[in-house]
Design a protein around this motif. Structure first.
Motif, short mmCIF file in Angstrom:
data_model
loop_
_atom_site.label_atom_id
_atom_site.label_comp_id
_atom_site.label_asym_id
_atom_site.label_seq_id
_atom_site.Cartn_x
_atom_site.Cartn_y
_atom_site.Cartn_z
N LYS A 37 -4.74 2.75 -0.58
CA LYS A 37 -4.50 2.83 0.86
C LYS A 37 -3.05 2.48 1.21
O LYS A 37 -2.54 2.93 2.23
CB LYS A 37 -5.45 1.89 1.60
CG LYS A 37 -6.88 2.38 1.62
CD LYS A 37 -7.86 1.34 2.08
CE LYS A 37 -7.83 1.10 3.55
NZ LYS A 37 -8.94 0.22 3.99
N GLN A 38 -2.38 1.72 0.36
CA GLN A 38 -1.00 1.31 0.61
C GLN A 38 0.02 2.32 0.08
O GLN A 38 1.22 2.14 0.29
CB GLN A 38 -0.74 -0.05 -0.03
CG GLN A 38 -1.59 -1.14 0.57
CD GLN A 38 -1.38 -2.46 -0.16
OE1 GLN A 38 -0.40 -2.68 -0.85
NE2 GLN A 38 -2.33 -3.37 0.01
N ARG A 39 -0.44 3.37 -0.59
CA ARG A 39 0.48 4.31 -1.23
C ARG A 39 1.05 5.36 -0.29
O ARG A 39 1.91 6.14 -0.69
CB ARG A 39 -0.20 5.00 -2.41
CG ARG A 39 -0.50 4.03 -3.53
CD ARG A 39 -1.07 4.72 -4.73
NE ARG A 39 -0.06 5.57 -5.34
CZ ARG A 39 -0.35 6.58 -6.16
NH1 ARG A 39 -1.61 6.85 -6.44
NH2 ARG A 39 0.60 7.30 -6.68
N GLY A 40 0.59 5.39 0.95
CA GLY A 40 1.13 6.36 1.90
C GLY A 40 0.09 6.74 2.94
O GLY A 40 -1.09 6.43 2.79
N PRO A 41 0.53 7.42 3.99
CA PRO A 41 -0.38 7.75 5.08
C PRO A 41 -1.54 8.65 4.67
O PRO A 41 -2.64 8.53 5.20
CB PRO A 41 0.51 8.42 6.12
CG PRO A 41 1.76 8.80 5.41
CD PRO A 41 1.89 7.87 4.24
N GLU A 42 -1.31 9.55 3.73
CA GLU A 42 -2.40 10.43 3.30
C GLU A 42 -3.50 9.64 2.58
O GLU A 42 -4.70 9.90 2.78
CB GLU A 42 -1.88 11.58 2.42
CG GLU A 42 -1.31 11.15 1.08
CD GLU A 42 0.14 10.69 1.10
OE1 GLU A 42 0.74 10.63 0.02
OE2 GLU A 42 0.70 10.36 2.17
N TYR A 43 -3.12 8.65 1.80
CA TYR A 43 -4.11 7.79 1.13
C TYR A 43 -4.80 6.88 2.14
O TYR A 43 -6.01 6.68 2.07
CB TYR A 43 -3.46 6.95 0.03
CG TYR A 43 -3.00 7.75 -1.16
CD1 TYR A 43 -3.87 8.02 -2.20
CD2 TYR A 43 -1.70 8.22 -1.25
CE1 TYR A 43 -3.46 8.76 -3.30
CE2 TYR A 43 -1.27 8.96 -2.33
CZ TYR A 43 -2.16 9.22 -3.36
OH TYR A 43 -1.74 9.95 -4.44
N ALA A 44 -4.03 6.33 3.06
CA ALA A 44 -4.62 5.47 4.09
C ALA A 44 -5.66 6.24 4.88
O ALA A 44 -6.74 5.71 5.18
CB ALA A 44 -3.52 4.93 5.01
N HIS A 45 -5.37 7.50 5.20
CA HIS A 45 -6.32 8.32 5.93
C HIS A 45 -7.54 8.64 5.07
O HIS A 45 -8.68 8.57 5.55
CB HIS A 45 -5.63 9.61 6.39
CG HIS A 45 -6.50 10.53 7.17
ND1 HIS A 45 -7.18 10.14 8.31
CD2 HIS A 45 -6.81 11.83 6.99
CE1 HIS A 45 -7.86 11.17 8.78
NE2 HIS A 45 -7.66 12.20 8.00
N ALA A 46 -7.34 8.97 3.81
CA ALA A 46 -8.45 9.32 2.91
C ALA A 46 -9.41 8.16 2.71
O ALA A 46 -10.62 8.35 2.60
CB ALA A 46 -7.91 9.80 1.57
N PHE A 47 -8.88 6.95 2.67
CA PHE A 47 -9.70 5.78 2.36
C PHE A 47 -9.93 4.87 3.56
O PHE A 47 -10.34 3.73 3.40
CB PHE A 47 -9.07 4.99 1.20
CG PHE A 47 -9.13 5.74 -0.10
CD1 PHE A 47 -10.28 5.71 -0.87
CD2 PHE A 47 -8.05 6.48 -0.55
CE1 PHE A 47 -10.35 6.40 -2.07
CE2 PHE A 47 -8.11 7.19 -1.75
CZ PHE A 47 -9.26 7.14 -2.51
N GLU A 48 -9.68 5.37 4.79
CA GLU A 48 -9.85 4.53 5.97
C GLU A 48 -11.29 4.07 6.15
O GLU A 48 -11.53 2.98 6.64
CB GLU A 48 -9.33 5.24 7.21
CG GLU A 48 -10.12 6.45 7.63
CD GLU A 48 -9.46 7.22 8.75
OE1 GLU A 48 -8.47 6.73 9.33
OE2 GLU A 48 -9.92 8.33 9.05
N ALA A 49 -12.25 4.88 5.76
CA ALA A 49 -13.67 4.49 5.83
C ALA A 49 -14.09 4.09 4.42
O ALA A 49 -15.02 4.65 3.84
CB ALA A 49 -14.51 5.65 6.35
N ASP A 50 -13.40 3.08 3.88
CA ASP A 50 -13.58 2.73 2.47
C ASP A 50 -15.01 2.36 2.10
O ASP A 50 -15.45 2.60 0.98
CB ASP A 50 -12.60 1.67 2.01
CG ASP A 50 -12.61 0.41 2.86
OD1 ASP A 50 -13.32 0.36 3.87
OD2 ASP A 50 -11.88 -0.53 2.50
N ALA A 51 -15.79 1.84 3.03
CA ALA A 51 -17.18 1.50 2.72
C ALA A 51 -18.02 2.74 2.47
O ALA A 51 -19.05 2.67 1.78
CB ALA A 51 -17.79 0.68 3.85
N ALA A 52 -17.58 3.89 2.98
CA ALA A 52 -18.33 5.13 2.79
C ALA A 52 -17.96 5.84 1.48
O ALA A 52 -18.69 6.70 1.02
CB ALA A 52 -18.07 6.08 3.95
#
Length: 83
Positions: A37-52
């Motif tokens: 999630k810290q690697r960039g905005p695309e990763y932050a967006h991909a893993f924003e619902a990390d519990a799912a």
């Protein structure tokens, strides 16, 4: 270690797989997701619902508290539905 992304996780990250060397302190799937999630905005967006997010280590489904040490491949994907 190879990281693979499927479905909308792949679409948001912008790639289907990559090789990554995990930093010290990343020992579980949950910690790996936090690092990603810290690697960039695309990763932050991909893993924003990390519990799912679901994960598989070397093609075996695991919980997010599973250790990543010794894994050759970790895959991430959204929940699956049947029908």
């Amino acid at each position: 270690m190879k990281l693979k992304y499927f479905a909308w996780v792949r679409e948001r990250v912008g790639r289907s797989e990559e090789e990554a060397e995990l930093p010290a302190g990343v020992s579980t799937v949950a910690e790996l997701i936090g690092w990603l999630k810290q690697r960039g905005p695309e990763y932050a967006h991909a893993f924003e619902a990390d519990a799912a997010i679901r994960a598989a280590i070397d093609r075996r489904h695991v919980r997010q508290d599973a250790p990543v040490a010794g894994a050759s491949e970790i895959a991430f994907f959204p929940p699956m539905t049947g029908g």
